[in-house]
Design an enzyme around this catalytic site. Structure first.
Site, mmCIF file in Angstrom:
data_model
loop_
_atom_site.group_PDB
_atom_site.id
_atom_site.type_symbol
_atom_site.label_atom_id
_atom_site.label_comp_id
_atom_site.label_asym_id
_atom_site.label_seq_id
_atom_site.Cartn_x
_atom_site.Cartn_y
_atom_site.Cartn_z
ATOM 1 C CE LYS A 97 -4.125 0.703 1.661
ATOM 2 N NZ LYS A 97 -5.299 0.889 2.524
ATOM 3 C CG ASP B 248 -13.487 2.510 5.366
ATOM 4 O OD1 ASP B 248 -14.696 2.643 5.093
ATOM 5 O OD2 ASP B 248 -12.580 2.702 4.539
#
Ligand SMILES: *[C@@H]1O[C@H](CO)[C@@H](O)[C@H](O)[C@H]1NC(C)=O
Ligand SMILES: *[C@@H]1O[C@H](CO)[C@@H](O)[C@H](O)[C@H]1NC(C)=O
Ligand SMILES: *[C@@H]1O[C@H](CO)[C@@H](O)[C@H](O)[C@H]1NC(C)=O
Ligand SMILES: *[C@@H]1O[C@H](CO)[C@@H](O)[C@H](O)[C@H]1NC(C)=O
Ligand SMILES: *[C@@H]1O[C@H](CO)[C@@H](O)[C@H](O)[C@H]1NC(C)=O
Ligand SMILES: *[C@@H]1O[C@H](CO)[C@@H](O)[C@H](O)[C@H]1NC(C)=O
Ligand SMILES: *[C@@H]1O[C@H](CO)[C@@H](O)[C@H](O)[C@H]1NC(C)=O
Ligand SMILES: *[C@@H]1O[C@H](CO)[C@@H](O)[C@H](O)[C@H]1NC(C)=O
Ligand SMILES: *[C@@H]1O[C@H](CO)[C@@H](O)[C@H](O)[C@H]1NC(C)=O
Ligand SMILES: *[C@@H]1O[C@H](CO)[C@@H](O)[C@H](O)[C@H]1NC(C)=O
Ligand SMILES: *[C@@H]1O[C@H](CO)[C@@H](O)[C@H](O)[C@H]1NC(C)=O
Ligand SMILES: *[C@@H]1O[C@H](CO)[C@@H](O)[C@H](O)[C@H]1NC(C)=O
Length: 622
Positions: free
Chosen positions: A323, A420
């Site tokens: 990431k 999330d």
């Protein structure tokens, strides 16, 4: 093979604690110093790098070179490259930091300074160290237009009662430090107990070691003058081109002066640093660049709120997910280093493992285990792939996700609210078992709302109303999102109001109405394959999951069950309470959420503000 490329076997935190142990054994008095790695100010230059392909490797080489020097002397300068993208670097820890604390402070500094990219220069003042990089030699500069003091925001209580007493004491301590430092390696510390009070003044003065003593004195005189302007504030810092100064009525100094690197125990420190280096979670930037084919678009797996994710293959063939984070200047990633330590120690069968990070390069990268079947949304919302997920598999995903969330919320190490939870954050392993992705880091980013704007558009349907409207964050926000997820898994429909959907309101309110009417079955995804299910109880199980989902999405957070309670409800036959209404149900009294506004932004509160705070200086990876 470089040790940094191997998948670490120990949580970083444990290594770190073990290393502290080594240090404590050899140097009991200095083991508990404070690296003071809080950022005071980052100031970026205004010239862009000429060529990223040249600038980036030069910058990384400078940082690496300095890193070696910091470990042995608390100071380093290095030059890499030539031409317009030549990179000059300097870093220095203040004189009262131990070498261990210095390594930690520098690690923080070099994590943050790359925010300045694509500007080719910048400087960062932390409370324990300083770092600067430019494309010219700045080593003899000691003053400049950016020199300034940062005043604390509290006024000294002594100043209030008798202003001259505190001010005189600060002045005296400062001028003593200015007089002392140039002749003692550019570093001086001072303490003055204020007569007749229970208070003292503490001072630190430090010049960069590239300055000679006369330039050091000039810098400190100027810095000291800047800080006088802060009186009677109880604290001030001077951020000058060639030096750093600070005064405070609080004792912020470390008790032992580290010296210049030849102090006793530095052998152990080096051993310790080496162990940390050898077994750390640190991946080299170049290793990850290579693994992902220089972040080739073809390897891009997706885009999240905090960055883009790429598939990578290490030299030995192991697959990873990398990431690439985007930060911007305003954002304080001060906690980043600690977060990686912390998150990597969180292990559970239903959580995606964080394998490590690269903090030294021009941008911050996180390395995760790679999961071949990607994410749940790609199955349940896809006409063809949904068939691969019958009810049994979906139930396994539901229970696995619940177990992962119970662990995040209730483990003894650290309480993590995910924030999330959504189908695209539930990854699937080779046997389609659920693993929750992207947890923990949200804490580091919470100060910077601009990140949320990117994450939010795809995620609004999952957000608890109290979090969306008031930023009120508890575990119950995750519970709400989990409830939405359950409804999606059962129906195969996304919680949005796309024009063609057969439900006219949100999936949550629609399902609640169907539940009241006793007709939820109409909404089940045919791919659950319930008609020929071996277990005659399957229909009851689906209904139970819908029931639990509606308990999770109740408007009142206090009525939503905890995750461990939910897990119990899902896996036993216990009697369930009736769900009360989800948010926005009473259309007569609710202006919000009844269909006129942009469905992605049912509540404009807060959101427009966060979108507006995205500034032009955002750091965006190429
Ligand atoms: C660091 O850079 C200096 C020159 O700036 C060079 O002499 C030295 O060999 C370098 N050290 C390492 C470890 O790369
Ligand atoms: C520094 O970088 C700028 C912009 O790339 C360039 O114009 C300038 O000539 C460079 N300075 C030096 C000393 O190389
Ligand atoms: C950092 O310092 C510069 C001036 O040196 C200033 O313009 C900037 O606003 C400061 N940033 C913060 C976050 O205080
Ligand atoms: C005052 O400073 C403290 C610590 O530096 C900070 O937490 C607080 O938000 C500041 N308050 C104001 C009003 O700026
Ligand atoms: C200053 O005065 C306040 C009350 O006005 C008192 O509470 C405080 O203790 C005083 N501080 C000192 C250092 O004397
Ligand atoms: C304030 O402090 C000064 C010394 O700096 C002292 O001479 C004076 O008497 C003090 N005044 C009061 C009211 O305490
Ligand atoms: C003086 O300060 C010390 C440490 O802050 C505290 O323990 C002590 O109680 C204080 N004494 C008085 C008289 O305020
Ligand atoms: C200190 O360094 C500066 C710039 O490098 C130089 O101009 C000055 O003459 C030096 N002073 C002494 C006393 O060496
Ligand atoms: C710092 O030094 C410069 C000249 O060297 C002077 O013009 C400026 O006023 C000084 N600033 C302070 C705050 O003393
Ligand atoms: C840290 O690890 C790198 C390999 O990743 C190695 O080149 C370097 O020498 C190590 N540094 C220390 C101090 O052990
Ligand atoms: C899941 O991944 C495994 C391993 O890559 C693969 O064999 C399997 O076909 C995948 N399952 C589905 C349903 O795509
Ligand atoms: C709504 O969901 C459908 C699939 O159910 C998806 O194709 C569409 O992009 C979604 N719309 C929004 C605005 O998210």
């Amino acid at each position: 093979m470089s040790s940094s490329e191997s998948v670490p076997k120990f949580p970083n935190q444990l290594i770190f604690l073990a290393l502290l142990g080594i240090l404590a054994a050899s140097q009991p008095q200095t083991a508990t110093g404070d690296p003071r790695a809080q950022t005071v100010n980052v100031t970026c230059g205004n010239q862009m790098e000429a060529n990223p392909a040249i600038f980036v490797p030069n910058f990384v080489a400078t940082m690496e070179n300095i890193s070696e020097q910091m470990r042995t002397s608390g100071f380093g300068v290095a030059v890499a490259g030539s031409g317009p993208d030549i990179n000059y670097g300097l870093a220095q820890c203040y004189g009262d930091l131990s070498l261990l604390d210095c390594v930690l402070c520098y690690a923080e500094a070099r994590t943050i300074l790359p925010q300045c990219y694509p500007f080719n220069g910048g400087r960062i003042f932390l409370d324990g160290c300083f770092m600067r990089a430019e494309n010219y030699s700045f080593y003899h500069e000691y003053k400049g237009p950016q020199d300034r003091a940062v005043c604390g925001n509290a006024t000294s209580p002594i100043g209030n009662n008798n202003s001259s007493l505190f001010q005189d004491s600060v002045r005296r301590t400062l001028s003593q430090a200015v007089a002392d430092a140039p002749a003692s390696n550019g570093f001086s510390r001072g303490q003055l107990d204020i007569v007749g009070t229970n208070s003292s003044v503490f001072v630190l003065a430090n010049c960069w070691r590239t300055l000679n003593s006369s330039d050091c004195r000039l810098c400190l005189e100027n810095a000291s003058d800047s800080m006088m302007g802060c009186l009677p504030r109880s604290e001030a810092r001077a951020l000058h081109t060639g030096c750093f100064m600070r005064y405070s009525d609080r004792d912020f100094l470390n008790s032992e002066v580290a010296g210049t690197g030849s102090s006793g125990g530095s052998q152990d420190v080096q051993k310790m640093v080496k162990t940390l280096n050898d077994s750390s979670l640190n991946f080299k930037y170049s290793t990850l660049e290579k693994a992902t084919g220089c972040f080739d678009e073809a390897n891009k797996l997706g885009q999240g709120g905090f960055g883009s994710v790429y598939k990578g293959v290490l030299a030995d063939g192991r697959e990873i997910a990398v990431k690439r984070l985007f930060f911007n200047n305003k954002h304080r990633i001060g906690d980043f280093f600690n977060e990686v330590n912390m998150i990597s120690s969180v292990e559970h069968k239903n959580l995606v493992r964080l394998l490590g990070c690269s903090c030294s390069g021009p941008e911050s990268l996180l390395v995760y285990e790679y999961l071949p079947n990607k994410s749940l949304d790609r199955f349940i919302f896809d006409v063809n792939k949904a068939k691969a997920m019958n009810w049994d598999r979906r139930y396994e995903v539901i229970v696995g996700t619940a177990e992962g969330l119970v662990y995040l919320h209730e483990n003894s190490k650290i309480r993590i609210i995910h924030r999330d939870i959504k189908a695209s954050n539930i990854l699937l392993d080779s046997r389609l078992r659920a693993k929750i992705a992207d947890f923990g880091l949200a804490r580091s980013f919470q100060e910077d709302k601009s990140h949320i704007s990117t994450a939010i558009a795809g995620t609004l349907g999952y957000m608890a109303p109290e979090y969306l409207a008031h930023g009120q964050l508890t575990e119950k926000a995750d519970v709400y999102s989990f409830g939405v997820l359950l409804l999606e898994i059962v129906t195969g429909k996304q919680n949005n109001r796309s024009k063609n959907a057969e439900y006219t309101d949100s999936l949550v309110t629609w399902m609640w109405r169907q539940f009241q009417a006793g007709s939820v079955e109409e909404m089940y995804d045919p791919n659950l394959m319930l008609h020929n299910h071996h277990n005659s109880n399957a229909r009851n199980d689906v209904l139970r999951v819908v029931h639990v989902a509606l308990l999770c999405t109740q408007e009142s957070p206090s009525l939503r069950p905890s995750m461990s309670k939910i897990l119990q409800m899902l896996t036993t036959e216990e009697q369930l309470p009736s769900p009360t209404n989800p948010p926005f149900i009473d259309e007569k009294t609710m202006e919000i959420g009844n269909g006129c506004e942009d469905p992605r932004f049912p509540l404009n509160i807060g959101l427009s503000e966060s979108v507006a705070t995205v500034d032009n200086s955002s750091f965006h990876p190429r």
